[in-house]
Design a protein around this motif. Structure first.
Motif, mmCIF file in Angstrom:
data_model
loop_
_atom_site.group_PDB
_atom_site.id
_atom_site.type_symbol
_atom_site.label_atom_id
_atom_site.label_comp_id
_atom_site.label_asym_id
_atom_site.label_seq_id
_atom_site.Cartn_x
_atom_site.Cartn_y
_atom_site.Cartn_z
ATOM 1 N N ALA A 106 0.831 -1.200 0.000
ATOM 2 C CA ALA A 106 0.000 0.000 0.000
ATOM 3 C C ALA A 106 0.871 1.259 0.000
ATOM 4 N N GLY A 107 0.495 2.215 -0.844
ATOM 5 C CA GLY A 107 1.256 3.461 -0.933
ATOM 6 C C GLY A 107 2.465 3.390 -1.831
ATOM 7 N N THR A 108 2.677 2.264 -2.506
ATOM 8 C CA THR A 108 3.822 2.094 -3.403
ATOM 9 C C THR A 108 3.303 1.905 -4.824
ATOM 10 N N ASP A 109 3.819 2.674 -5.769
ATOM 11 C CA ASP A 109 3.375 2.535 -7.154
ATOM 12 C C ASP A 109 4.104 1.376 -7.822
ATOM 13 N N LEU A 110 3.603 0.962 -8.982
ATOM 14 C CA LEU A 110 4.126 -0.212 -9.676
ATOM 15 C C LEU A 110 5.585 -0.031 -10.082
ATOM 16 N N LYS A 111 5.940 1.155 -10.569
ATOM 17 C CA LYS A 111 7.317 1.388 -11.014
ATOM 18 C C LYS A 111 8.294 1.239 -9.850
ATOM 19 N N THR A 112 7.952 1.792 -8.697
ATOM 20 C CA THR A 112 8.821 1.682 -7.519
ATOM 21 C C THR A 112 8.891 0.238 -7.040
ATOM 22 N N ALA A 113 7.755 -0.454 -7.024
ATOM 23 C CA ALA A 113 7.741 -1.848 -6.591
ATOM 24 C C ALA A 113 8.593 -2.716 -7.506
ATOM 25 N N THR A 114 8.526 -2.458 -8.806
ATOM 26 C CA THR A 114 9.324 -3.234 -9.759
ATOM 27 C C THR A 114 10.812 -3.052 -9.499
ATOM 28 N N ARG A 115 11.208 -1.833 -9.205
ATOM 29 C CA ARG A 115 12.618 -1.569 -8.920
ATOM 30 C C ARG A 115 13.065 -2.254 -7.630
ATOM 31 N N MET A 116 12.192 -2.287 -6.630
ATOM 32 C CA MET A 116 12.574 -2.857 -5.345
ATOM 33 C C MET A 116 12.685 -4.374 -5.396
ATOM 34 N N ILE A 117 11.782 -5.053 -6.114
ATOM 35 C CA ILE A 117 11.859 -6.510 -6.122
ATOM 36 C C ILE A 117 13.073 -7.004 -6.897
ATOM 37 N N GLY A 118 13.722 -6.116 -7.647
ATOM 38 C CA GLY A 118 14.947 -6.496 -8.339
ATOM 39 C C GLY A 118 16.187 -6.400 -7.470
ATOM 40 N N ALA A 119 16.024 -5.981 -6.209
ATOM 41 C CA ALA A 119 17.174 -5.881 -5.304
ATOM 42 C C ALA A 119 17.729 -7.267 -5.003
ATOM 43 N N ALA A 120 19.027 -7.319 -4.727
ATOM 44 C CA ALA A 120 19.690 -8.595 -4.429
ATOM 45 C C ALA A 120 20.422 -8.465 -3.097
ATOM 46 N N PRO A 121 19.747 -8.704 -1.962
ATOM 47 C CA PRO A 121 20.396 -8.576 -0.649
ATOM 48 C C PRO A 121 21.598 -9.504 -0.508
ATOM 49 N N THR A 122 22.577 -9.083 0.266
ATOM 50 C CA THR A 122 23.812 -9.845 0.445
ATOM 51 C C THR A 122 23.696 -10.878 1.553
ATOM 52 N N LEU A 123 23.209 -10.470 2.710
ATOM 53 C CA LEU A 123 23.086 -11.393 3.836
ATOM 54 C C LEU A 123 22.015 -12.442 3.548
ATOM 55 N N PRO A 124 22.238 -13.699 3.884
ATOM 56 C CA PRO A 124 21.223 -14.724 3.630
ATOM 57 C C PRO A 124 19.909 -14.453 4.346
ATOM 58 N N ALA A 125 19.951 -13.891 5.548
ATOM 59 C CA ALA A 125 18.715 -13.575 6.261
ATOM 60 C C ALA A 125 17.926 -12.496 5.530
ATOM 61 N N SER A 126 18.624 -11.511 4.972
ATOM 62 C CA SER A 126 17.958 -10.469 4.183
ATOM 63 C C SER A 126 17.394 -11.044 2.890
ATOM 64 N N ALA A 127 18.162 -11.937 2.255
ATOM 65 C CA ALA A 127 17.700 -12.549 1.010
ATOM 66 C C ALA A 127 16.452 -13.387 1.236
ATOM 67 N N GLN A 128 16.339 -14.031 2.396
ATOM 68 C CA GLN A 128 15.153 -14.826 2.688
ATOM 69 C C GLN A 128 13.918 -13.951 2.827
ATOM 70 N N ILE A 129 14.079 -12.775 3.409
ATOM 71 C CA ILE A 129 12.949 -11.845 3.514
ATOM 72 C C ILE A 129 12.495 -11.423 2.117
ATOM 73 N N ALA A 130 13.453 -11.059 1.260
ATOM 74 C CA ALA A 130 13.110 -10.648 -0.097
ATOM 75 C C ALA A 130 12.427 -11.767 -0.873
ATOM 76 N N ARG A 131 12.848 -13.014 -0.659
ATOM 77 C CA ARG A 131 12.218 -14.138 -1.346
ATOM 78 C C ARG A 131 10.778 -14.333 -0.857
ATOM 79 N N ARG A 132 10.557 -14.160 0.442
ATOM 80 C CA ARG A 132 9.199 -14.308 0.976
ATOM 81 C C ARG A 132 8.257 -13.267 0.384
ATOM 82 N N ILE A 133 8.762 -12.070 0.151
ATOM 83 C CA ILE A 133 7.923 -11.022 -0.442
ATOM 84 C C ILE A 133 7.468 -11.429 -1.834
ATOM 85 N N LEU A 134 8.368 -12.015 -2.620
ATOM 86 C CA LEU A 134 8.017 -12.433 -3.976
ATOM 87 C C LEU A 134 7.005 -13.567 -3.974
#
Length: 525
Positions: A106-134
């Motif tokens: 909520a409050g995030t437009d499609l262009k911003t969301a697209t840019r954020m899901i392309g992030a590649a976190p370094t720490l495995p714990a951070s990467a797991q959070i990003a994977r759960r979002i997808l």
């Protein structure tokens, strides 16, 4: 072509031989007449019920010229089944399982969301959070009015494929229940790399309109054993220019044994596709996957590949966090190394540690653990090594550096249960950070991170207050990753935001990995 023409000649008279439909066909069919039939004829007065439906009778006060279209241009529309859920919010885990609110975007437009899901976190714990979002079932971001339904869903699937997480992408596609061209095209590509193309080809042959690409249909007809139909379709598509030159040449070699036996080596396409990759393999000219996107490495895990190719592909996928550590372990221990150096040394080191752990002899386990860790760390495989060995390591049975390393690897992988508290002060502080205690500030990272968990938990941000949760979380992941580069101040900001967003366990694990990272790097030197 002659076959196609003769088929058309045979089918044309069928419709001509059929007589006109009778007005009383329902008598022979047994179906009752429609209840909507009417005796009204042109020239008769308009019935009262039709009068009520006239536009002028339904006009609302204030309706005027603004209600009239100014141009004849069509309005973009999105099509989906009336009873279908929003495809952009589909997922394979619930929002609760992901630890996120359903209105995360909520409050995030499609262009911003697209840019954020392309992030590649370094720490495995951070990467797991990003994977759960997808993978999670979350309401989609703010979409433009003319945005086709399913666009954000497709972006999530494509990001999983780009990350090499093909099984997750396939589960997401299959679980979404969206039976359309875009979904099927992605499922077909995944089946070519993961296996199972027989099922997708069978579905395509049953539903001929689900995908219009003639090269895919030719491949599927041949896969189903209908080589004659594949050849006829190939000739027609080639003459009509429906297939590009490279695919035409590939299909020619695939359908004609004489072409494949000519000895001509085909040049790979500039832009590789899963179909082109599989056709090169089918004609006896397999392509190496090392220079291709990481998703193609899955093809090398099949049994027809050599052990070295399987190991190299598995390590590549493990570095991308796309392959479970258990599969890498199985491959490492499936055969005896045939040579030395590179992947062979890592396989031998893992096998030596595996044998030492079976003896339960600390004198053997310690050196084997240190040697295996150093080789895996140098190859960028720390995460997989920790995951495959953590539950088998018992720090309290080891001594000196091996005891420290065993505990650190367990904490790195998220294993916080120990038989007894460590005697070493630093190890006790790290264990306290990981398990919810208050660690002593024995290192710069521990000193900076410890105060975050000493205060009461603040209330979670409320989206109604204008705070967009998605940018806040992705910003926190980026800040936390800065800790691996020595920027502890920024890392503290990221961990604190994770805690404020309610991701308590994730914040603890991220903080633990930030504190462990320099220690594990030093242990590998």
């Amino acid at each position: 072509m002659a076959l196609l023409l003769s088929t058309a000649a045979l089918t044309a008279p069928l419709s001509a031989q059929q007589g006109p439909l009778s007005a009383n066909d329902w008598l022979s069919s047994g179906r009752p007449p429609s209840r909507d039939s009417s005796a009204w004829r042109p020239g008769d007065p308009v019935p009262p019920d039709a009068q009520r439906l006239r536009v002028e009778d339904q006009a609302e006060p204030g309706a005027g010229p603004d209600d009239v279209a100014q141009t004849a241009a069509t309005v973009p529309i999105a099509v989906r089944r009336l009873n279908a859920a929003d495809p952009d919010g589909a997922g394979i885990i619930s929002a609760r399982q992901a630890g996120l609110p359903e209105d995360f975007w909520a409050g995030t437009d499609l262009k911003t969301a697209t840019r954020m899901i392309g992030a590649a976190p370094t720490l495995p714990a951070s990467a797991q959070i990003a994977r759960r979002i997808l993978e999670a079932q979350l309401a989609p971001p703010d979409m433009p009015a003319d945005q086709p339904a399913g666009e954000f869903f497709a972006l999530r699937v494509d990001q999983l494929v780009s990350d090499g997480a093909l099984p997750s992408a396939r589960d997401l596609l299959q679980g979404a229940g969206q039976d359309n061209t875009e979904t099927f095209r992605r499922l077909f590509d995944l089946s070519l790399l993961l296996g199972g193309e027989e099922q997708t080809c069978r579905k395509m042959n049953d539903e001929t309109g689900i995908l219009s690409d003639p090269s895919v249909r030719i491949f599927c007809l041949a896969q189903q054993g209908d080589w004659n139909a594949a050849a006829v379709l190939y000739v027609g598509a080639k003459r009509l220019g429906l297939i590009d030159a490279h695919m035409t040449e590939l299909l020619s070699h695939y359908l004609d044994d004489a072409s494949s036996e000519s000895g001509e080596v085909l040049t790979p396409p500039e832009k590789m596709t899963p179909l082109a990759f599989r056709l090169h393999e089918a004609i006896g000219q397999p392509l190496p996957t090392g220079d291709l996107p990481v998703a193609y490495a899955w093809a090398d895990l099949e049994n027809h590949s050599g052990w070295k190719a399987q190991l190299e592909a598995a390590e590549r996928l493990a570095r991308a966090r796309a392959l479970p550590a258990s599969i890498l372990y199985q491959l490492y221990t499936s055969q005896r190394p045939a040579a030395s150096g590179g992947v062979w040394e890592r396989a031998a080191a893992v096998q030596a540690l595996d044998a030492a752990l079976l003896t339960q002899d600390p004198a053997r386990i310690g050196p084997a653990l240190t040697a295996a860790f150093q080789r895996m760390e140098q190859a960028g495989l720390r995460d997989s090594f920790a995951d495959m060995m953590a539950d088998r390591l018992q720090p309290d049975t080891l001594v000196a550096e091996a005891a420290h390393l065993a505990l650190w690897l367990r904490l790195w992988s998220g294993e916080t249960e120990v038989a007894r508290a460590p005697e070493d002060k630093l190890d006790r502080a790290l264990l306290a950070l990981a398990t919810g205690g208050q660690p002593e500030p024995l290192t710069p990272a521990l000193g900076a991170l410890a105060p975050i968990f000493a205060t009461e938990l603040p209330p979670q941000p409320d989206p109604d207050d204008g705070i967009a949760l998605a940018p806040a979380l992705y910003g926190a992941l980026a800040d936390a990753d800065a800790g691996t580069q020595g920027d502890v101040t920024r890392a503290v900001r990221g961990v604190r935001m994770l805690r404020e967003l309610g991701l308590i366990a994730d914040a603890r694990r991220v903080a633990t990995q930030i504190a462990l990272d320099p220690l594990l790097k030093a242990a590998a030197e």
